[in-house]
Design a protein around this motif. Structure first.
Motif, PDB file in Angstrom:
ATOM      1  N   HIS A   1     -69.245  10.704 -63.242  1.00 32.68           N
ATOM      2  CA  HIS A   1     -70.710  10.720 -63.179  1.00 32.68           C
ATOM      3  C   HIS A   1     -71.299  10.588 -64.583  1.00 32.68           C
ATOM      4  O   HIS A   1     -72.277   9.845 -64.795  1.00 32.68           O
ATOM      5  N   SER A   2     -70.698  11.279 -65.551  1.00 30.40           N
ATOM      6  CA  SER A   2     -71.182  11.203 -66.937  1.00 30.40           C
ATOM      7  C   SER A   2     -71.036   9.796 -67.499  1.00 30.40           C
ATOM      8  O   SER A   2     -71.924   9.298 -68.206  1.00 30.40           O
ATOM      9  N   LYS A   3     -69.921   9.140 -67.191  1.00 38.85           N
ATOM     10  CA  LYS A   3     -69.723   7.755 -67.643  1.00 38.85           C
ATOM     11  C   LYS A   3     -70.786   6.841 -67.054  1.00 38.85           C
ATOM     12  O   LYS A   3     -71.294   5.938 -67.727  1.00 38.85           O
ATOM     13  N   PHE A   4     -71.111   7.068 -65.787  1.00 38.35           N
ATOM     14  CA  PHE A   4     -72.117   6.241 -65.125  1.00 38.35           C
ATOM     15  C   PHE A   4     -73.484   6.438 -65.785  1.00 38.35           C
ATOM     16  O   PHE A   4     -74.193   5.466 -66.081  1.00 38.35           O
ATOM     17  N   LEU A   5     -73.831   7.687 -66.036  1.00 35.55           N
ATOM     18  CA  LEU A   5     -75.113   7.974 -66.695  1.00 35.55           C
ATOM     19  C   LEU A   5     -75.156   7.345 -68.087  1.00 35.55           C
ATOM     20  O   LEU A   5     -76.192   6.825 -68.515  1.00 35.55           O
ATOM     21  N   TYR A   6     -74.029   7.408 -68.779  1.00 35.77           N
ATOM     22  CA  TYR A   6     -73.939   6.812 -70.117  1.00 35.77           C
ATOM     23  C   TYR A   6     -74.181   5.304 -70.056  1.00 35.77           C
ATOM     24  O   TYR A   6     -74.949   4.739 -70.845  1.00 35.77           O
ATOM     25  N   ALA A   7     -73.522   4.630 -69.109  1.00 32.12           N
ATOM     26  CA  ALA A   7     -73.696   3.184 -68.973  1.00 32.12           C
ATOM     27  C   ALA A   7     -75.146   2.847 -68.664  1.00 32.12           C
ATOM     28  O   ALA A   7     -75.729   1.929 -69.263  1.00 32.12           O
ATOM     29  N   ILE A   8     -75.758   3.606 -67.770  1.00 32.86           N
ATOM     30  CA  ILE A   8     -77.162   3.371 -67.415  1.00 32.86           C
ATOM     31  C   ILE A   8     -78.055   3.548 -68.629  1.00 32.86           C
ATOM     32  O   ILE A   8     -78.956   2.735 -68.886  1.00 32.86           O
ATOM     33  N   SER A   9     -77.804   4.606 -69.393  1.00 29.83           N
ATOM     34  CA  SER A   9     -78.656   4.892 -70.556  1.00 29.83           C
ATOM     35  C   SER A   9     -78.625   3.756 -71.571  1.00 29.83           C
ATOM     36  O   SER A   9     -79.626   3.461 -72.229  1.00 29.83           O
ATOM     37  N   GLU A  10     -77.467   3.104 -71.695  1.00 29.73           N
ATOM     38  CA  GLU A  10     -77.354   1.978 -72.621  1.00 29.73           C
ATOM     39  C   GLU A  10     -78.036   0.728 -72.061  1.00 29.73           C
ATOM     40  O   GLU A  10     -78.700  -0.018 -72.788  1.00 29.73           O
ATOM     41  N   LEU A  11     -77.902   0.525 -70.763  1.00 26.47           N
ATOM     42  CA  LEU A  11     -78.415  -0.703 -70.156  1.00 26.47           C
ATOM     43  C   LEU A  11     -79.923  -0.706 -69.996  1.00 26.47           C
ATOM     44  O   LEU A  11     -80.575  -1.739 -70.140  1.00 26.47           O
ATOM     45  N   ILE A  12     -80.496   0.463 -69.712  1.00 26.11           N
ATOM     46  CA  ILE A  12     -81.957   0.494 -69.517  1.00 26.11           C
ATOM     47  C   ILE A  12     -82.720   0.359 -70.840  1.00 26.11           C
ATOM     48  O   ILE A  12     -83.941   0.224 -70.828  1.00 26.11           O
ATOM     49  N   LYS A  13     -81.977   0.377 -71.945  1.00 30.17           N
ATOM     50  CA  LYS A  13     -82.614   0.047 -73.221  1.00 30.17           C
ATOM     51  C   LYS A  13     -83.039  -1.423 -73.233  1.00 30.17           C
ATOM     52  O   LYS A  13     -83.942  -1.816 -73.959  1.00 30.17           O
ATOM     53  N   VAL A  14     -82.341  -2.202 -72.405  1.00 28.50           N
ATOM     54  CA  VAL A  14     -82.590  -3.644 -72.337  1.00 28.50           C
ATOM     55  C   VAL A  14     -83.492  -3.987 -71.152  1.00 28.50           C
ATOM     56  O   VAL A  14     -84.419  -4.784 -71.271  1.00 28.50           O
ATOM     57  N   LYS A  15     -83.204  -3.342 -69.995  1.00 29.09           N
ATOM     58  CA  LYS A  15     -83.956  -3.671 -68.789  1.00 29.09           C
ATOM     59  C   LYS A  15     -83.894  -2.523 -67.803  1.00 29.09           C
ATOM     60  O   LYS A  15     -82.837  -1.913 -67.604  1.00 29.09           O
ATOM     61  N   GLN A  16     -84.995  -2.217 -67.155  1.00 30.02           N
ATOM     62  CA  GLN A  16     -85.018  -1.179 -66.129  1.00 30.02           C
ATOM     63  C   GLN A  16     -84.275  -1.659 -64.882  1.00 30.02           C
ATOM     64  O   GLN A  16     -84.365  -2.822 -64.493  1.00 30.02           O
ATOM     65  N   ILE A  17     -83.524  -0.758 -64.277  1.00 28.22           N
ATOM     66  CA  ILE A  17     -82.764  -1.070 -63.062  1.00 28.22           C
ATOM     67  C   ILE A  17     -83.266  -0.135 -61.965  1.00 28.22           C
ATOM     68  O   ILE A  17     -83.080   1.082 -62.056  1.00 28.22           O
ATOM     69  N   PRO A  18     -83.885  -0.664 -60.928  1.00 30.47           N
ATOM     70  CA  PRO A  18     -84.597   0.180 -59.956  1.00 30.47           C
ATOM     71  C   PRO A  18     -83.740   1.185 -59.191  1.00 30.47           C
ATOM     72  O   PRO A  18     -84.120   2.342 -59.056  1.00 30.47           O
ATOM     73  N   ILE A  19     -82.587   0.768 -58.660  1.00 25.53           N
ATOM     74  CA  ILE A  19     -81.828   1.640 -57.757  1.00 25.53           C
ATOM     75  C   ILE A  19     -80.473   1.976 -58.382  1.00 25.53           C
ATOM     76  O   ILE A  19     -79.638   1.099 -58.587  1.00 25.53           O
ATOM     77  N   LYS A  20     -80.266   3.262 -58.651  1.00 25.98           N
ATOM     78  CA  LYS A  20     -79.005   3.731 -59.232  1.00 25.98           C
ATOM     79  C   LYS A  20     -78.321   4.633 -58.203  1.00 25.98           C
ATOM     80  O   LYS A  20     -78.934   5.574 -57.702  1.00 25.98           O
ATOM     81  N   HIS A  21     -77.039   4.349 -57.912  1.00 24.43           N
ATOM     82  CA  HIS A  21     -76.376   5.126 -56.845  1.00 24.43           C
ATOM     83  C   HIS A  21     -74.880   5.246 -57.084  1.00 24.43           C
ATOM     84  O   HIS A  21     -74.223   4.305 -57.534  1.00 24.43           O
ATOM     85  N   ILE A  22     -74.369   6.448 -56.786  1.00 28.65           N
ATOM     86  CA  ILE A  22     -72.942   6.732 -56.970  1.00 28.65           C
ATOM     87  C   ILE A  22     -72.347   7.515 -55.803  1.00 28.65           C
ATOM     88  O   ILE A  22     -71.134   7.613 -55.673  1.00 28.65           O
ATOM     89  N   CYS A  23     -73.178   8.046 -54.907  1.00 28.79           N
ATOM     90  CA  CYS A  23     -72.697   8.945 -53.851  1.00 28.79           C
ATOM     91  C   CYS A  23     -72.365   8.232 -52.551  1.00 28.79           C
ATOM     92  O   CYS A  23     -73.205   7.522 -51.991  1.00 28.79           O
ATOM     93  N   ASP A  24     -71.142   8.466 -52.074  1.00 23.62           N
ATOM     94  CA  ASP A  24     -70.821   8.161 -50.691  1.00 23.62           C
ATOM     95  C   ASP A  24     -71.066   9.437 -49.879  1.00 23.62           C
ATOM     96  O   ASP A  24     -71.717  10.363 -50.359  1.00 23.62           O
ATOM     97  N   SER A  25     -70.565   9.514 -48.659  1.00 25.48           N
ATOM     98  CA  SER A  25     -70.818  10.691 -47.818  1.00 25.48           C
ATOM     99  C   SER A  25     -70.316  11.987 -48.449  1.00 25.48           C
ATOM    100  O   SER A  25     -71.032  12.986 -48.509  1.00 25.48           O
TER     101      SER A  25
END
Length: 387
Positions: A185-209
């Motif tokens: 989960h931390s790796k995912f948040l890290y990747a998002i934090s780097e990418l949204i510096k360039v462009k906003q991404i509307p839907i972020k999701h990691i959870c299955d059931s």
């Protein structure tokens, strides 16, 4: 109820809708709900399930392949659809024409898709797939900026590409243990934090059931719910679910067996006494695991009957010594309501619940119960649908 072969599943739509409403209450209104309908809706019938739930406050449908997505589109299902697996670049025109979203999981694949979009002068909706440790599809992220520089650069090329509409970004937990899940989960948040510096991404999701139930703080913008929709994998005290599918068949012949006689292929069961057996019109080709041979049981009129001998492709044999004669014509329940617990059954068969549900074959007739009554009967092999 007339059916051409006495092996069927009863699919309780009332329970399905109950589960969806429970899940919606659990995740809250701010989180999108994606229903996973891959593998023919885990054996429940994707077209029928889609039609029954289309007014149940569903935001997204997730499937594994383009065929599954197109099947829904060709049957007038107009909810947003995400294909989470590989889609051939040659199919992009059909993807775009049918308003289907796909996953981009590496640079080479992303460029191939972009080139196809450029050729037809169309934009493709995509979600970026991040591999945080599952080691399946996805741009692999380690969580170390220096190591991830090239990967992040490749993803940025994709999200800045003029041929894509970036709808979302997602990953999947391995669910091995809480410590590893937190790292992912931390790796995912890290990747998002780097990418949204360039462009906003509307839907972020990691959870299955399972992750939805275990980690409420991981819900983010959307959860992808498969097993829980169908009544399984609830690991939260705040979420009570009901099983949707019950698998049934019938005894079609009664036989007297003498002590010493063998049952089925290889005679793996030898009668230790004189006994009565029932031949059931259901086998492993219908979706009941062969691993239940001499291990599993069914329930008939509330009574347990052991599966004896090797299960055949189309039939199996049960010990009916525990039954009365009036029980012989009652339903044989392999799992579901008033039957064996699917979790215990899957352990006996050395598999998991999802595999057993997904094994339900086309020749098993589907009987849909809605508002307490039979709403639809679907016989896929003979292409018959009755209301």
């Amino acid at each position: 109820m007339y059916i051409s072969r006495p092996t069927w599943v009863e699919i309780n739509i009332d329970n399905l809708k109950y589960n969806i409403r429970q899940i919606r209450g659990f995740i809250g209104d701010e989180v999108k709900l994606a229903v996973v309908l891959k593998a023919n809706a885990y054996g429940h019938g994707s077209i029928e399930i889609s039609n029954f739930i289309k007014n149940e406050n569903i935001d997204y449908i997730c499937v594994a392949s383009l065929q599954e997505a197109l099947e829904l589109r060709y049957n007038n299902i107009d909810l947003p659809i995400l294909v989470m697996g590989y889609v051939s670049e040659d199919a992009i025109k059909e993807v775009i024409e049918n308003n289907i979203t796909i996953a981009i999981f590496d640079k080479t694949y992303g460029k191939e898709i972009a080139n196809k979009c450029k050729q037809i002068n169309k934009l493709c909706k995509v979600h970026i797939k991040i591999d945080t440790g599952f080691n399946r599809l996805g741009f692999k992220i380690s969580g170390d900026f220096e190591k991830d520089k090239e990967t992040l650069k490749n993803i940025i090329e994709i999200i800045e590409c003029n041929n894509f509409i970036i709808e979302g970004i997602f990953s999947h937990l391995s669910l091995s243990n809480k410590h590893n899940d937190n790292i992912q989960h931390s790796k995912f948040l890290y990747a998002i934090s780097e990418l949204i510096k360039v462009k906003q991404i509307p839907i972020k999701h990691i959870c299955d059931s399972i992750a939805m139930c275990k980690y409420e703080k991981f819900h983010m913008d959307m959860v992808r719910v498969g097993a829980c929709i169908y009544g399984y994998n609830s690991r939260s005290k705040n979420l009570t679910l009901k099983n949707v599918m019950t698998f049934k068949s019938k005894i079609v012949q009664i036989k007297d067996i003498k002590k010493g006689e063998g049952i089925s292929y290889d005679s793996t069961f030898i009668a230790k006494k004189n006994m009565k057996i029932g031949i059931v019109a259901c086998g492993y080709a219908d979706g009941i695991p062969r691993g239940l041979s001499n291990k599993g049981h069914v329930v008939i009129n509330g009574k347990k009957a052991n599966i004896i001998g090797n299960m055949c492709m189309d039939q199996c044999i049960i010990d009916i010594s525990n039954l009365n004669e009036e029980d012989y014509k009652e339903d044989v329940v392999f799992y579901g309501e008033n039957g064996p617990n699917l979790s215990q059954l899957s352990e006996i068969a050395n598999t998991n619940k999802n595999e057993i549900l997904a094994r339900v074959s086309k020749r098993v007739i589907k009987v849909y119960i809605n508002n307490g009554e039979i709403a639809r009967i679907v016989d896929e092999l003979s292409n018959k649908i009755r209301y």
